[in-house]
Enzyme design. Structure first.
Site, PDB file in Angstrom:
ATOM      1  CB  CYS A  96     -99.258  -1.522  13.614  1.00 54.83           C
ATOM      2  SG  CYS A  96     -99.241  -3.307  14.710  1.00 54.83           S
ATOM      3  CG  PHE A  97     -92.723  -2.651  13.218  1.00 56.93           C
ATOM      4  CD1 PHE A  97     -92.227  -2.325  12.096  1.00 56.93           C
ATOM      5  CD2 PHE A  97     -92.099  -3.568  14.142  1.00 56.93           C
ATOM      6  CE1 PHE A  97     -90.831  -2.529  11.866  1.00 56.93           C
ATOM      7  CE2 PHE A  97     -90.725  -3.874  13.920  1.00 56.93           C
ATOM      8  CZ  PHE A  97     -90.281  -3.416  12.793  1.00 56.93           C
TER       9      PHE A  97
END
Length: 373
Positions: A96-97
């Protein structure tokens, strides 16, 4: 249960590992890691609502809202999509980020379904930092820049070399008014990631085309661009008829093939005509109204002949486009930088030979080069 982590090493990208990007679609569109497939934990609206909750009430409240928004059949469908991808690519990795909450949640849901896959420590952000660092390091590698008039097949020369870095390929644009690719241009981030990925296999000397800093919608990273400006150069010079044949191949034959494959015969033909007519129209200021009108008439006639199977008819408008627009523009750029020295000026074959010789000498010189982590 301890959920496995992998370090953000560029070797993961070099290996061509499939990556499961669980960020929202809007984040993915702004830039993803090479090899990533977007199977989001939350869609754009869900992410937006959770973000507001996080700002107003904190992390625990945001997590609780996320669990309420993505549950039941919706949760099951997203876990099933991740599972299908892992079944097809058993070595897939999740990110994810920042490698935190969303990827850990996806990991846990998959683990609950009996599938264990690692996530990247630091996520997208850590891997992007590593790719950008690779580009910055490459600015210190020996570089040779290949110049020449439009139609001198500079890209073909670069692709013929192991050391070649095709920046136009990374930007999905041929670097001119007529160079737009039928497929959407990459985001700035995706351009940089494509560039960084290619550089993983180029630890030594680099050979690349003379470019302005902007290629289509993408900008060459500043540190790398500054290295290009200082690099030695060679220049290809070829006669007009040879260049015309090359331009017709690039602007007409190859472009038509891409349009045909992507959109089919009827729509592909209409879109290609529109693209070339629009590109010519964008040169109105530089060409002047009378000259533009003349080239537009010749272009329209060429398309009629093309429909009858005569693609050579395009040379009627491509020839004056070269001699009256592109060639003077390139010579003007040369005059603006009289200090630039060319190691060699010659035909395509001799420039290819010189580029190979330069590359061999640069490798022999043994300058320290970056090895990707």
């Amino acid at each position: 249960m301890s959920l496995p982590l992998v370090e953000p090493k560029l070797e993961l990208l070099r290996e061509g590992r499939v990556l499961i990007d669980v960020r929202a679609p809007v984040e993915f569109a702004q830039g993803a890691l090479p090899g990533a497939v977007n199977l989001p934990l939350m869609d754009d609206e869900e992410r937006h609502l959770v973000g507001i909750e996080y700002k107003e009430r904190g992390q625990d409240a945001a997590i609780a809202l996320g669990e309420r928004l993505v549950r039941g059949g919706l949760k099951a469908s997203r876990v099933a999509a991740w599972g299908r991808l892992v079944e097809a690519h058993p070595d897939a990795i999740i990110y994810c980020f920042r490698g935190g909450l969303r990827s850990r949640t996806a990991q846990q849901w998959l683990a609950d379904a009996g599938i264990t896959r690692p996530r990247i420590r630091g996520g997208w952000k850590a891997m992007r930092q590593a790719l950008c660092a690779r580009i910055d390091d490459a600015a210190e590698q020996p570089q040779l820049v290949v110049g020449g008039l439009t139609g001198c097949a500079k890209t073909s020369l670069i692709l013929a070399l192991e050391e070649g870095l095709d920046l136009e390929g990374c930007a999905r644009h041929k670097g001119s008014a007529f160079g737009r690719h039928p497929l959407p241009a990459p985001s700035q981030i995706d351009f940089e990631h494509a560039m960084g990925l290619r550089l993983l296999d180029l630890p030594g000397p680099l050979v690349l085309e003379d470019e302005s800093r902007r290629i289509g919608t993408a900008n060459i990273p500043l540190t790398f661009w500054e290295g290009m400006v200082q690099a030695p150069r060679i220049r290809i010079e070829m006669p007009l008829d040879w260049r015309l044949e090359q331009i017709r191949k690039d602007y007409i034959d190859d472009l038509w093939e891409v349009h045909r494959r992507q959109f089919g015969d009827w729509l592909g033909w209409a879109l290609m005509r529109k693209q070339l007519a629009t590109a010519l129209g964008r040169l109105r200021k530089r060409l002047g109204q009378a000259r533009l009108a003349r080239l537009q008439r010749l272009q329209a006639l060429a398309f009629r002949e093309h429909e009858r199977g005569n693609t050579s008819a395009h040379e009627a408008w491509l020839a004056p486009l070269l001699t009256e627009y592109y060639d003077p523009l390139y010579r003007h750029q040369l005059e603006k930088h009289p200090e630039r020295h060319f190691l060699h000026v010659g035909d395509w074959e001799s420039c290819l030979a010189v580029a190979r010789e330069w590359s061999a000498e640069a490798r022999k010189a043994g300058r320290p080069v970056h090895q990707p982590a």
